[in-house]
Design a protein around this motif. Structure first.
Motif, PDB file in Angstrom:
ATOM      1  N   ARG A  52       0.770  -1.133  -0.021  1.00 50.60           N
ATOM      2  CA  ARG A  52       0.058   0.113   0.075  1.00 50.60           C
ATOM      3  C   ARG A  52       0.947   1.370  -0.140  1.00 50.60           C
ATOM      4  O   ARG A  52       0.385   2.278  -0.612  1.00 50.60           O
ATOM      5  CB  ARG A  52      -0.898   0.011   1.260  1.00 50.60           C
ATOM      6  CG  ARG A  52      -2.019  -0.992   1.033  1.00 50.60           C
ATOM      7  CD  ARG A  52      -3.238  -1.017   2.117  1.00 50.60           C
ATOM      8  NE  ARG A  52      -2.614  -1.601   3.575  1.00 50.60           N
ATOM      9  CZ  ARG A  52      -2.526  -2.960   3.834  1.00 50.60           C
ATOM     10  NH1 ARG A  52      -3.426  -3.641   3.004  1.00 50.60           N
ATOM     11  NH2 ARG A  52      -2.073  -3.441   4.759  1.00 50.60           N
ATOM     12  N   GLY A  53       2.113   1.315   0.746  1.00 51.41           N
ATOM     13  CA  GLY A  53       2.702   2.334   0.699  1.00 51.41           C
ATOM     14  C   GLY A  53       3.376   2.638  -0.584  1.00 51.41           C
ATOM     15  O   GLY A  53       3.580   3.761  -0.882  1.00 51.41           O
ATOM     16  N   LEU A  54       3.836   1.546  -1.279  1.00 49.58           N
ATOM     17  CA  LEU A  54       4.443   1.737  -2.728  1.00 49.58           C
ATOM     18  C   LEU A  54       3.245   2.273  -3.527  1.00 49.58           C
ATOM     19  O   LEU A  54       3.546   3.133  -4.605  1.00 49.58           O
ATOM     20  CB  LEU A  54       4.909   0.337  -3.438  1.00 49.58           C
ATOM     21  CG  LEU A  54       6.130  -0.227  -2.664  1.00 49.58           C
ATOM     22  CD1 LEU A  54       6.417  -1.716  -3.081  1.00 49.58           C
ATOM     23  CD2 LEU A  54       7.399   0.487  -2.965  1.00 49.58           C
ATOM     24  N   ALA A  55       2.089   1.933  -3.558  1.00 48.63           N
ATOM     25  CA  ALA A  55       1.007   2.186  -4.555  1.00 48.63           C
ATOM     26  C   ALA A  55       0.937   3.754  -4.416  1.00 48.63           C
ATOM     27  O   ALA A  55       0.623   4.577  -5.128  1.00 48.63           O
ATOM     28  CB  ALA A  55      -0.369   1.531  -4.321  1.00 48.63           C
ATOM     29  N   ASP A  56       0.731   4.276  -2.786  1.00 47.34           N
ATOM     30  CA  ASP A  56       0.531   5.742  -2.557  1.00 47.34           C
ATOM     31  C   ASP A  56       1.742   6.548  -3.107  1.00 47.34           C
ATOM     32  O   ASP A  56       1.396   7.830  -3.281  1.00 47.34           O
ATOM     33  CB  ASP A  56       0.557   5.840  -0.985  1.00 47.34           C
ATOM     34  CG  ASP A  56      -0.784   4.849  -0.373  1.00 47.34           C
ATOM     35  OD1 ASP A  56      -1.749   4.992  -1.278  1.00 47.34           O
ATOM     36  OD2 ASP A  56      -0.901   4.816   0.812  1.00 47.34           O
ATOM     37  N   ALA A  57       2.978   5.998  -3.089  1.00 52.16           N
ATOM     38  CA  ALA A  57       4.111   6.602  -3.467  1.00 52.16           C
ATOM     39  C   ALA A  57       4.295   6.665  -5.070  1.00 52.16           C
ATOM     40  O   ALA A  57       5.231   7.148  -5.644  1.00 52.16           O
ATOM     41  CB  ALA A  57       5.459   6.159  -2.747  1.00 52.16           C
ATOM     42  N   GLY A  58       3.534   6.190  -5.677  1.00 53.54           N
ATOM     43  CA  GLY A  58       3.372   6.139  -7.323  1.00 53.54           C
ATOM     44  C   GLY A  58       4.326   4.985  -7.678  1.00 53.54           C
ATOM     45  O   GLY A  58       4.813   4.992  -8.984  1.00 53.54           O
ATOM     46  N   ILE A  59       4.588   3.974  -6.861  1.00 53.98           N
ATOM     47  CA  ILE A  59       5.665   2.934  -7.498  1.00 53.98           C
ATOM     48  C   ILE A  59       4.720   1.630  -7.572  1.00 53.98           C
ATOM     49  O   ILE A  59       4.068   1.211  -6.608  1.00 53.98           O
ATOM     50  CB  ILE A  59       6.536   2.590  -6.271  1.00 53.98           C
ATOM     51  CG1 ILE A  59       7.566   4.209  -6.218  1.00 53.98           C
ATOM     52  CG2 ILE A  59       7.614   1.509  -6.575  1.00 53.98           C
ATOM     53  CD1 ILE A  59       8.642   4.011  -5.088  1.00 53.98           C
ATOM     54  N   ILE A  60       4.826   1.184  -8.462  1.00 52.53           N
ATOM     55  CA  ILE A  60       4.201  -0.248  -8.911  1.00 52.53           C
ATOM     56  C   ILE A  60       4.449  -1.346  -8.287  1.00 52.53           C
ATOM     57  O   ILE A  60       5.677  -1.906  -8.292  1.00 52.53           O
ATOM     58  CB  ILE A  60       4.173  -0.461 -10.444  1.00 52.53           C
ATOM     59  CG1 ILE A  60       3.498   0.700 -11.116  1.00 52.53           C
ATOM     60  CG2 ILE A  60       3.430  -1.801 -10.741  1.00 52.53           C
ATOM     61  CD1 ILE A  60       3.817   0.431 -12.765  1.00 52.53           C
ATOM     62  N   PRO A  61       3.651  -2.035  -7.285  1.00 54.34           N
ATOM     63  CA  PRO A  61       4.029  -3.117  -6.380  1.00 54.34           C
ATOM     64  C   PRO A  61       3.585  -4.670  -7.131  1.00 54.34           C
ATOM     65  O   PRO A  61       2.628  -4.685  -7.798  1.00 54.34           O
ATOM     66  CB  PRO A  61       2.996  -3.064  -5.052  1.00 54.34           C
ATOM     67  CG  PRO A  61       1.975  -2.215  -5.588  1.00 54.34           C
ATOM     68  CD  PRO A  61       2.266  -1.397  -6.959  1.00 54.34           C
ATOM     69  N   VAL A  62       4.710  -5.319  -7.327  1.00 55.54           N
ATOM     70  CA  VAL A  62       4.509  -6.729  -7.693  1.00 55.54           C
ATOM     71  C   VAL A  62       4.726  -7.767  -6.577  1.00 55.54           C
ATOM     72  O   VAL A  62       5.712  -7.451  -5.638  1.00 55.54           O
ATOM     73  CB  VAL A  62       5.361  -7.012  -8.939  1.00 55.54           C
ATOM     74  CG1 VAL A  62       5.451  -8.354  -9.352  1.00 55.54           C
ATOM     75  CG2 VAL A  62       5.032  -5.960 -10.055  1.00 55.54           C
ATOM     76  N   ALA A  63       4.144  -8.684  -6.418  1.00 54.51           N
ATOM     77  CA  ALA A  63       4.430  -9.666  -5.328  1.00 54.51           C
ATOM     78  C   ALA A  63       5.391 -10.707  -5.720  1.00 54.51           C
ATOM     79  O   ALA A  63       5.383 -11.292  -6.912  1.00 54.51           O
ATOM     80  CB  ALA A  63       2.963 -10.348  -5.006  1.00 54.51           C
ATOM     81  N   TYR A  64       6.374 -11.327  -4.737  1.00 52.42           N
ATOM     82  CA  TYR A  64       7.115 -12.330  -5.026  1.00 52.42           C
ATOM     83  C   TYR A  64       6.478 -13.483  -4.238  1.00 52.42           C
ATOM     84  O   TYR A  64       6.342 -13.219  -3.140  1.00 52.42           O
ATOM     85  CB  TYR A  64       8.464 -11.911  -4.444  1.00 52.42           C
ATOM     86  CG  TYR A  64       9.394 -13.038  -4.402  1.00 52.42           C
ATOM     87  CD1 TYR A  64      10.288 -13.494  -5.590  1.00 52.42           C
ATOM     88  CD2 TYR A  64       9.613 -14.110  -3.162  1.00 52.42           C
ATOM     89  CE1 TYR A  64      11.363 -14.518  -5.424  1.00 52.42           C
ATOM     90  CE2 TYR A  64      10.365 -15.219  -3.326  1.00 52.42           C
ATOM     91  CZ  TYR A  64      11.284 -15.441  -4.194  1.00 52.42           C
ATOM     92  OH  TYR A  64      11.909 -16.485  -4.377  1.00 52.42           O
TER      93      TYR A  64
END
Length: 257
Positions: A80-92
């Protein structure tokens, strides 16, 4: 899949951290992690949901949550923090190399003809065990309940020539024969077994990909594909590529690789 077409700088920090020491991961700060990634200028970050120890970084209902987190959902906080910062999150997410599942459910273990079920630090679970496959699908559903753009499924290959009960039963059902005991490329029985190894791993990859696409429509799915460069032993084939939306993998062979 639009994020793939516009995102070129991506980050992954390996996080196979044991929880044998209760201090490990207890001080991880998702906000600081996001701040440093923002400072670096990366456009996407792959975040660990589960590592080779079988430790989940979110409150799993079917697996084992990393004890050092004391119940804190750092995967969710980071995503959620990445998304709020405009960085695309991908799960490992990891499969096969998964200590917790293999040790907790010995019947799921991959075993070679001598009975060995692990290599160095990690124990193996077999993709031909139906109960283990169901476990993998459930963990993938848990992970893709989070707002990630995709998932990278690691270790989609055979770390050994598995001769466990599940493999023996499925090979016998498919061919009417027993697993050959001798590696002989002039023997049609051995070649048939090798093709079966490749096909069964590709079938497993496709099953997980299909499940992931149902769990989170629109999310990208990719598998570890670099083992295709390492010969017959790992049993990788073009079937792994067919189960992937894009190519992803580790490289250890220098510039030529």
């Amino acid at each position: 899949m639009s994020w793939l077409e516009k995102c070129y700088s991506r980050m992954l920090i390996d996080n196979h951290i044991t929880d044998l020491n209760p201090r490990f991961m207890s001080r991880f700060d998702p906000a600081e992690y996001v701040r440093m990634l923002k400072l670096s200028g990366v456009e996407s970050s792959m975040v660990y949901a589960c590592d080779h120890n079988g430790n989940s970084y979110y409150p799993t209902k079917v697996g084992h949550m990393h004890a050092g987190l004391n119940g804190r959902d750092i995967f969710g906080e980071t995503v959620r923090g990445l998304a709020d910062a405009g960085i695309i999150p991908v799960a490992y997410h990891t499969i096969i190399h998964h200590n917790w599942s293999a040790k907790t459910h010995p019947q799921w273990q991959m075993r070679d003809r001598t009975g060995n079920n692990h290599g160095n630090r990690y124990y193996w679970s077999c993709p031909n065990n139906d109960e283990y496959v169901e476990f993998c699908c459930t963990e993938i559903s848990e992970i893709l309940a989070y707002p990630v753009a995709g998932i990278f499924i690691d270790m989609t290959f055979w770390p050994t020539v598995c001769c466990c009960d599940s493999c023996r039963a499925k090979f016998r059902a498919a061919t009417g024969a027993e697993i050959p005991e001798v590696i002989d490329w002039r023997d049609p029985a051995w070649v048939r077994f090798q093709r079966w190894r490749e096909d069964s791993m590709a079938e497993y990859a496709m099953k997980l990909t299909g499940h992931a696409r149902k769990a989170r429509p629109g999310a990208t799915v990719t598998h570890q594909f670099s083992p295709v460069l390492h010969g017959w032993f790992l049993g990788a084939s073009s079937g792994i590529a067919e189960a992937s939306d894009y190519t992803s993998g580790d490289f250890y062979g220098g510039r030529l690789q």
